[in-house]
Design a protein around this motif. Structure first.
Motif, PDB file in Angstrom:
ATOM      1  N   GLY A 190     -13.990 -11.909 -55.362  1.00  6.85           N
ATOM      2  CA  GLY A 190     -12.879 -12.805 -55.639  1.00  6.85           C
ATOM      3  C   GLY A 190     -13.280 -14.041 -56.406  1.00  6.85           C
ATOM      4  N   LEU A 191     -14.569 -14.341 -56.450  1.00 10.05           N
ATOM      5  CA  LEU A 191     -15.018 -15.477 -57.246  1.00 10.05           C
ATOM      6  C   LEU A 191     -15.012 -15.085 -58.725  1.00 10.05           C
ATOM      7  CD1 LEU A 191     -17.978 -16.792 -55.068  1.00 10.05           C
ATOM      8  CD2 LEU A 191     -15.648 -17.689 -55.200  1.00 10.05           C
ATOM      9  N   ASP A 192     -14.715 -16.040 -59.578  1.00  8.94           N
ATOM     10  CA  ASP A 192     -14.574 -15.769 -61.007  1.00  8.94           C
ATOM     11  C   ASP A 192     -15.917 -15.510 -61.678  1.00  8.94           C
ATOM     12  OD1 ASP A 192     -11.818 -16.082 -60.933  1.00  8.94           O
ATOM     13  OD2 ASP A 192     -11.928 -18.236 -61.376  1.00  8.94           O
ATOM     14  N   LEU A 193     -15.897 -14.519 -62.559  1.00  2.00           N
ATOM     15  CA  LEU A 193     -17.077 -14.183 -63.350  1.00  2.00           C
ATOM     16  C   LEU A 193     -16.925 -14.713 -64.771  1.00  2.00           C
ATOM     17  CD1 LEU A 193     -17.577 -10.451 -62.288  1.00  2.00           C
ATOM     18  CD2 LEU A 193     -18.897 -12.431 -61.521  1.00  2.00           C
ATOM     19  N   LYS A 194     -18.056 -14.954 -65.402  1.00  2.01           N
ATOM     20  CA  LYS A 194     -18.059 -15.303 -66.824  1.00  2.01           C
ATOM     21  C   LYS A 194     -17.611 -14.086 -67.631  1.00  2.01           C
ATOM     22  CE  LYS A 194     -21.821 -18.657 -66.564  1.00  2.01           C
ATOM     23  NZ  LYS A 194     -23.155 -19.015 -67.075  1.00  2.01           N
ATOM     24  N   LYS A 195     -17.476 -14.268 -68.920  1.00  3.33           N
ATOM     25  CA  LYS A 195     -17.037 -13.184 -69.798  1.00  3.33           C
ATOM     26  C   LYS A 195     -17.993 -11.997 -69.798  1.00  3.33           C
ATOM     27  CE  LYS A 195     -14.244 -16.073 -72.759  1.00  3.33           C
ATOM     28  NZ  LYS A 195     -14.002 -16.590 -74.086  1.00  3.33           N
ATOM     29  N   ASP A 196     -19.238 -12.209 -69.361  1.00  2.00           N
ATOM     30  CA  ASP A 196     -20.202 -11.098 -69.309  1.00  2.00           C
ATOM     31  C   ASP A 196     -19.931 -10.166 -68.126  1.00  2.00           C
ATOM     32  OD1 ASP A 196     -21.157 -12.498 -67.076  1.00  2.00           O
ATOM     33  OD2 ASP A 196     -23.125 -12.910 -67.946  1.00  2.00           O
ATOM     34  N   LEU A 255     -21.504 -15.514 -62.191  1.00  2.00           N
ATOM     35  CA  LEU A 255     -20.426 -16.384 -61.728  1.00  2.00           C
ATOM     36  C   LEU A 255     -20.238 -17.558 -62.679  1.00  2.00           C
ATOM     37  CD1 LEU A 255     -21.253 -16.647 -57.902  1.00  2.00           C
ATOM     38  CD2 LEU A 255     -19.539 -15.177 -58.987  1.00  2.00           C
ATOM     39  N   THR A 256     -18.985 -18.013 -62.820  1.00  2.94           N
ATOM     40  CA  THR A 256     -18.721 -19.218 -63.581  1.00  2.94           C
ATOM     41  C   THR A 256     -19.315 -20.405 -62.820  1.00  2.94           C
ATOM     42  OG1 THR A 256     -16.630 -19.658 -62.455  1.00  2.94           O
ATOM     43  CG2 THR A 256     -16.540 -18.292 -64.484  1.00  2.94           C
ATOM     44  N   THR A 257     -19.433 -21.537 -63.484  1.00  2.00           N
ATOM     45  CA  THR A 257     -19.941 -22.742 -62.830  1.00  2.00           C
ATOM     46  C   THR A 257     -19.069 -23.106 -61.634  1.00  2.00           C
ATOM     47  OG1 THR A 257     -20.870 -23.538 -64.900  1.00  2.00           O
ATOM     48  CG2 THR A 257     -20.508 -25.177 -63.165  1.00  2.00           C
ATOM     49  N   GLU A 258     -17.763 -23.045 -61.820  1.00  2.00           N
ATOM     50  CA  GLU A 258     -16.846 -23.372 -60.726  1.00  2.00           C
ATOM     51  C   GLU A 258     -17.042 -22.414 -59.548  1.00  2.00           C
ATOM     52  OE1 GLU A 258     -15.853 -22.818 -63.928  1.00  2.00           O
ATOM     53  OE2 GLU A 258     -15.493 -24.889 -64.529  1.00  2.00           O
ATOM     54  N   ALA A 259     -17.238 -21.143 -59.840  1.00  2.00           N
ATOM     55  CA  ALA A 259     -17.456 -20.155 -58.783  1.00  2.00           C
ATOM     56  C   ALA A 259     -18.784 -20.400 -58.069  1.00  2.00           C
ATOM     57  CB  ALA A 259     -17.410 -18.742 -59.354  1.00  2.00           C
ATOM     58  N   GLN A 260     -19.800 -20.828 -58.807  1.00  2.00           N
ATOM     59  CA  GLN A 260     -21.084 -21.142 -58.183  1.00  2.00           C
ATOM     60  C   GLN A 260     -20.941 -22.308 -57.205  1.00  2.00           C
ATOM     61  OE1 GLN A 260     -24.372 -21.569 -60.963  1.00  2.00           O
ATOM     62  NE2 GLN A 260     -23.418 -20.073 -62.325  1.00  2.00           N
ATOM     63  N   VAL A 261     -20.164 -23.314 -57.603  1.00  2.00           N
ATOM     64  CA  VAL A 261     -19.935 -24.467 -56.724  1.00  2.00           C
ATOM     65  C   VAL A 261     -19.192 -24.013 -55.468  1.00  2.00           C
ATOM     66  CG1 VAL A 261     -18.722 -26.680 -56.521  1.00  2.00           C
ATOM     67  CG2 VAL A 261     -20.044 -26.160 -58.587  1.00  2.00           C
ATOM     68  N   LYS A 262     -18.176 -23.186 -55.643  1.00  2.00           N
ATOM     69  CA  LYS A 262     -17.420 -22.677 -54.499  1.00  2.00           C
ATOM     70  C   LYS A 262     -18.327 -21.845 -53.588  1.00  2.00           C
ATOM     71  CE  LYS A 262     -13.218 -20.338 -53.145  1.00  2.00           C
ATOM     72  NZ  LYS A 262     -11.979 -19.710 -53.546  1.00  2.00           N
ATOM     73  N   LEU A 263     -19.168 -21.000 -54.184  1.00  2.00           N
ATOM     74  CA  LEU A 263     -20.090 -20.188 -53.382  1.00  2.00           C
ATOM     75  C   LEU A 263     -21.054 -21.078 -52.606  1.00  2.00           C
ATOM     76  CD1 LEU A 263     -21.173 -17.441 -52.482  1.00  2.00           C
ATOM     77  CD2 LEU A 263     -22.623 -17.439 -54.537  1.00  2.00           C
ATOM     78  N   GLY A 264     -21.555 -22.131 -53.226  1.00  2.00           N
ATOM     79  CA  GLY A 264     -22.433 -23.062 -52.517  1.00  2.00           C
ATOM     80  C   GLY A 264     -21.763 -23.633 -51.281  1.00  2.00           C
ATOM     81  N   ALA A 265     -20.490 -24.000 -51.411  1.00  2.00           N
ATOM     82  CA  ALA A 265     -19.738 -24.525 -50.258  1.00  2.00           C
ATOM     83  C   ALA A 265     -19.535 -23.437 -49.211  1.00  2.00           C
ATOM     84  CB  ALA A 265     -18.400 -25.079 -50.740  1.00  2.00           C
TER      85      ALA A 265
END
Length: 175
Positions: free
Chosen positions: A136-142, A146-156
């Motif tokens: 459910g976390l967003d992926l980059k175009k590749d 994970l997108t930067t925003e998704a990485q931050v969310k995953l960290g939390a």
């Protein structure tokens, strides 16, 4: 960093250092992290070095598995290799109940084998270990990273899982 910030925010009275020991190597399969391999031995060496001056190892975050989703053999062997890795790390660090927070992957090679690895990660029953699902976390175009925003969310999300499941492992006053 999102993980560290969230853990620090949980206990503002804890003013001591909070260290992270990054050992990640992108594009690696679980078999490359077997005891005796360069990656494994480097990880253990760095973890030991991090506590030489009085620090404590409080947990292991494990986010890996995409490279195990390209072949049936690798995907089906993931669970056993991951359980062996946990057993070995805990033994080699002398921390038999070291908390483990694993991320269930969301992308990788063959979609069917991604699901096989995810099932292994989500279904692993190892004492003092939990799994955080990245689905459910967003992926980059590749469609892999994970997108930067998704990485931050995953960290939390990782911090929340750690704090919910392992705060009793930490010393009083600091997590």
């Amino acid at each position: 960093m999102a993980f560290a910030r969230a853990v620090r925010a949980h206990d503002p009275e804890c003013t001591g250092p909070l260290g992270l020991v990054p050992c990640a190597v992108g594009g690696t399969a679980i078999r490359e992290w077997a005891r005796g391999s360069h990656l494994y031995e480097n990880m253990v060496r760095r973890a030991r070095e991090s506590v030489r001056r009085g620090g404590r190892i409080q947990g292991l975050i494990w986010y890996q598995g995409e490279s195990d989703s390209y072949t049936r053999e690798d995907a089906e062997g993931y669970k056993g290799k991951m359980e062996e890795l946990v057993k070995n790390v805990r033994a080699d660090l002398g921390l038999p109940l070291l908390p483990i927070v694993q991320v269930a992957i969301v992308s990788g090679g063959d979609a069917a084998y991604v699901e096989t690895v995810r099932e292994a990660q989500l279904g692993m029953r190892v004492e003092n270990a939990v799994c955080v699902d990245a689905k459910g976390l967003d992926l980059k175009k590749d469609n892999l990273h994970l997108t930067t925003e998704a990485q931050v969310k995953l960290g939390a999300m990782l911090a929340e899982a750690y704090l919910k499941n392992f705060t009793s492992y930490s010393a009083p006053g600091c997590t």
